[in-house]
Design a protein around this motif. Structure first.
Motif, PDB file in Angstrom:
ATOM      1  N   PHE B  75       5.197   4.767   4.518  1.00 22.22           N
ATOM      2  CA  PHE B  75       5.062   5.491   3.250  1.00 22.22           C
ATOM      3  C   PHE B  75       6.208   5.218   2.270  1.00 22.22           C
ATOM      4  O   PHE B  75       6.175   5.718   1.149  1.00 22.22           O
ATOM      5  CB  PHE B  75       5.013   7.002   3.533  1.00 22.22           C
ATOM      6  CG  PHE B  75       3.637   7.522   3.831  1.00 22.22           C
ATOM      7  CD1 PHE B  75       2.856   6.914   4.805  1.00 22.22           C
ATOM      8  CD2 PHE B  75       3.115   8.614   3.156  1.00 22.22           C
ATOM      9  CE1 PHE B  75       1.581   7.387   5.087  1.00 22.22           C
ATOM     10  CE2 PHE B  75       1.848   9.103   3.429  1.00 22.22           C
ATOM     11  CZ  PHE B  75       1.082   8.485   4.400  1.00 22.22           C
ATOM     12  N   GLU B  83      -1.230  -3.650   1.616  1.00 22.49           N
ATOM     13  CA  GLU B  83      -1.794  -4.055   0.318  1.00 22.49           C
ATOM     14  C   GLU B  83      -1.830  -5.585   0.217  1.00 22.49           C
ATOM     15  O   GLU B  83      -2.797  -6.170  -0.289  1.00 22.49           O
ATOM     16  CB  GLU B  83      -0.961  -3.459  -0.831  1.00 22.49           C
ATOM     17  CG  GLU B  83      -1.244  -1.981  -1.075  1.00 22.49           C
ATOM     18  CD  GLU B  83      -0.857  -1.096   0.111  1.00 22.49           C
ATOM     19  OE1 GLU B  83       0.228  -1.307   0.695  1.00 22.49           O
ATOM     20  OE2 GLU B  83      -1.657  -0.220   0.466  1.00 22.49           O
ATOM     21  N   ALA B  97      -7.447  -1.581  13.384  1.00 21.96           N
ATOM     22  CA  ALA B  97      -6.452  -0.638  12.864  1.00 21.96           C
ATOM     23  C   ALA B  97      -6.741   0.787  13.343  1.00 21.96           C
ATOM     24  O   ALA B  97      -5.823   1.544  13.688  1.00 21.96           O
ATOM     25  CB  ALA B  97      -6.420  -0.702  11.333  1.00 21.96           C
ATOM     26  N   GLU B  98      -8.020   1.142  13.388  1.00 19.47           N
ATOM     27  CA  GLU B  98      -8.382   2.470  13.892  1.00 19.47           C
ATOM     28  C   GLU B  98      -7.964   2.633  15.347  1.00 19.47           C
ATOM     29  O   GLU B  98      -7.424   3.684  15.735  1.00 19.47           O
ATOM     30  CB  GLU B  98      -9.901   2.682  13.794  1.00 19.47           C
ATOM     31  CG  GLU B  98     -10.459   2.868  12.405  1.00 19.47           C
ATOM     32  CD  GLU B  98     -11.977   2.747  12.380  1.00 19.47           C
ATOM     33  OE1 GLU B  98     -12.526   2.502  11.290  1.00 19.47           O
ATOM     34  OE2 GLU B  98     -12.620   2.868  13.446  1.00 19.47           O
ATOM     35  N   ARG B 101      -4.182   3.151  15.692  1.00 20.19           N
ATOM     36  CA  ARG B 101      -3.750   4.494  15.306  1.00 20.19           C
ATOM     37  C   ARG B 101      -4.236   5.546  16.302  1.00 20.19           C
ATOM     38  O   ARG B 101      -3.513   6.473  16.650  1.00 20.19           O
ATOM     39  CB  ARG B 101      -4.251   4.833  13.898  1.00 20.19           C
ATOM     40  CG  ARG B 101      -3.355   4.266  12.804  1.00 20.19           C
ATOM     41  CD  ARG B 101      -3.765   4.780  11.432  1.00 20.19           C
ATOM     42  NE  ARG B 101      -4.993   4.171  10.975  1.00 20.19           N
ATOM     43  CZ  ARG B 101      -5.047   3.080  10.218  1.00 20.19           C
ATOM     44  NH1 ARG B 101      -3.942   2.496   9.816  1.00 20.19           N
ATOM     45  NH2 ARG B 101      -6.198   2.588   9.837  1.00 20.19           N
ATOM     46  N   MET B 112      -0.365   8.802  12.457  1.00 19.94           N
ATOM     47  CA  MET B 112      -1.320   8.881  11.352  1.00 19.94           C
ATOM     48  C   MET B 112      -0.718   8.396  10.025  1.00 19.94           C
ATOM     49  O   MET B 112      -1.436   8.169   9.053  1.00 19.94           O
ATOM     50  CB  MET B 112      -1.917  10.288  11.226  1.00 19.94           C
ATOM     51  CG  MET B 112      -1.106  11.294  10.484  1.00 19.94           C
ATOM     52  SD  MET B 112      -1.953  12.910  10.297  1.00 19.94           S
ATOM     53  CE  MET B 112      -1.664  13.708  11.880  1.00 19.94           C
ATOM     54  N   LEU B 113       0.610   8.224   9.997  1.00 12.84           N
ATOM     55  CA  LEU B 113       1.251   7.704   8.785  1.00 12.84           C
ATOM     56  C   LEU B 113       1.273   6.176   8.738  1.00 12.84           C
ATOM     57  O   LEU B 113       1.718   5.590   7.751  1.00 12.84           O
ATOM     58  CB  LEU B 113       2.685   8.252   8.670  1.00 12.84           C
ATOM     59  CG  LEU B 113       2.798   9.776   8.576  1.00 12.84           C
ATOM     60  CD1 LEU B 113       4.250  10.180   8.323  1.00 12.84           C
ATOM     61  CD2 LEU B 113       1.915  10.330   7.460  1.00 12.84           C
ATOM     62  N   SER B 114       0.816   5.552   9.793  1.00 14.81           N
ATOM     63  CA  SER B 114       0.753   4.092   9.778  1.00 14.81           C
ATOM     64  C   SER B 114      -0.448   3.656   8.946  1.00 14.81           C
ATOM     65  O   SER B 114      -1.567   4.099   9.172  1.00 14.81           O
ATOM     66  CB  SER B 114       0.640   3.549  11.200  1.00 14.81           C
ATOM     67  OG  SER B 114       0.396   2.164  11.152  1.00 14.81           O
ATOM     68  N   ARG B 115      -0.196   2.799   7.983  1.00 16.60           N
ATOM     69  CA  ARG B 115      -1.253   2.411   7.046  1.00 16.60           C
ATOM     70  C   ARG B 115      -1.779   1.005   7.331  1.00 16.60           C
ATOM     71  O   ARG B 115      -2.413   0.384   6.473  1.00 16.60           O
ATOM     72  CB  ARG B 115      -0.724   2.492   5.600  1.00 16.60           C
ATOM     73  CG  ARG B 115      -0.089   3.816   5.228  1.00 16.60           C
ATOM     74  CD  ARG B 115       0.211   3.943   3.749  1.00 16.60           C
ATOM     75  NE  ARG B 115       1.036   2.857   3.251  1.00 16.60           N
ATOM     76  CZ  ARG B 115       0.600   1.815   2.558  1.00 16.60           C
ATOM     77  NH1 ARG B 115      -0.674   1.746   2.236  1.00 16.60           N
ATOM     78  NH2 ARG B 115       1.408   0.870   2.167  1.00 16.60           N
TER      79      ARG B 115
END
Lengths: 160, 160, 160
Positions: B75, B83, B97-98, B101, B112-115
């Protein structure tokens, strides 16, 4: 230093008003109990343009770094809160929405119909919650443990 | 025939160098232990354009069909690895990715903060890992069982 | 009133025909057993433009409010069903695809390679299933409990 959460609560609803918006009131209470300051609270119609405009303005305010929405995340034709959120975020935070759906799925398969989105614009985190008082309570409980750290990172207050 | 994984490791960091990039070194070791060849290893600043340029070039190289990134998925304002990844992939692979996490969430809600994002460009799979040595180890373990099959499919070496 | 599900089944495959499309036949059977009407069944090549065209036309038909696809969700070069779906949906329903991957992951880690998407165009829900008969059966079982309610919401038949 304790993380300083400066929040806005946005209820998306065609029919609710401030005096009967239980979910919005619940969210304000949960935020204050978690040590956050609530700087704005609004009810917006389930209208894409109106929601985009509101979220955009709130996200760019200096006194707000967290926006929690309630309502408009379902399958009804006018449920467009996720689309409005997606339109204004610069960086998606998919793990938050996934965690909310995954953890609420234990109670009901209907959780998979929640289309909520989470993401970042500037230093503001925006998270979509469902519309019911029970839904916002459950969802807030899921994200509460990470909220302070998330805002600290966004505000660049850590070296993490 | 054993699947031939030809990997690149990219560390996104404003401060790290090759001699103190533990996460990158760990990833290289895990890949080799899994039977992969590591054909490139780079450290790139947390800069969107630079990351896009690097990932784009690596993905289009003939001797690379897997890019693992570490860092820049959080974050903080300069965390933009997801991006950059999204900008160059042609087909998203959200399940990877799911899974990362979901499985790391058992240890800490901070998961849950891993994007992180995963996706495909041409015949190259790109997966974002977090920045810590422990994080890359845990995440690699999660995807290791599917890596060979994924690359085989991308390279059209199966009739599946 | 019982929810009226008016379905189309689309098989994405370069090689299958109606007489050997077991997965499509299984899906038709599962839909009818769940009380749905099946108004169309098609096999389309794994071609992006052709799939977009087909899904677009089906979604805009008055006699269809649910499209289930099978096939084309993997990593092979011609697997583009998710991309075609994403191109025509107006509102994504990520929770459905997440639930499918999460629940099938218990059986095999290969579930994370499924790239399926779910979303809404007008009053039609589109969900991507994998290509195997076993896969479509497992996935249908996961979404079956919410299907009637989802269609009711899309058709604006509830006050939820």
């Amino acid at each position: 230093m304790k993380p300083l959460i400066k929040a806005a609560v946005v209820t998306a609803s065609d029919s609710r008003h401030l005096d009967d918006d239980v979910s919005g009131t619940v969210l304000v209470g949960l935020l204050i109990a978690a040590g956050a300051e609530v700087h704005e609270r609004l009810i917006v119609k389930d209208d894409l343009e109106e929601l985009i405009h509101t979220l955009h303005e709130l996200a760019d305010r200096d006194d707000i770094n967290l926006i929690l929405t309630t309502g408009g995340t379902g399958f009804a034709p006018r449920d467009v809160t996720p689309e409005a959120t997606r339109a204004i975020i610069e960086r998606e935070a998919p793990g938050i929405a996934e965690a909310i759906r995954r953890e609420t799925a234990a109670a009901t398969p209907m959780a998979m119909l929640s289309r909520g989105v989470a993401g970042i614009r500037g230093n503001t985190l925006i998270i979509n919650f469902p519309g019911s008082p029970r839904g916002v309570t459950e969802c807030f409980e899921i994200i509460r443990p990470v909220l302070g750290h998330a805002i600290d990172l966004l505000e660049d207050r850590t070296n993490h």
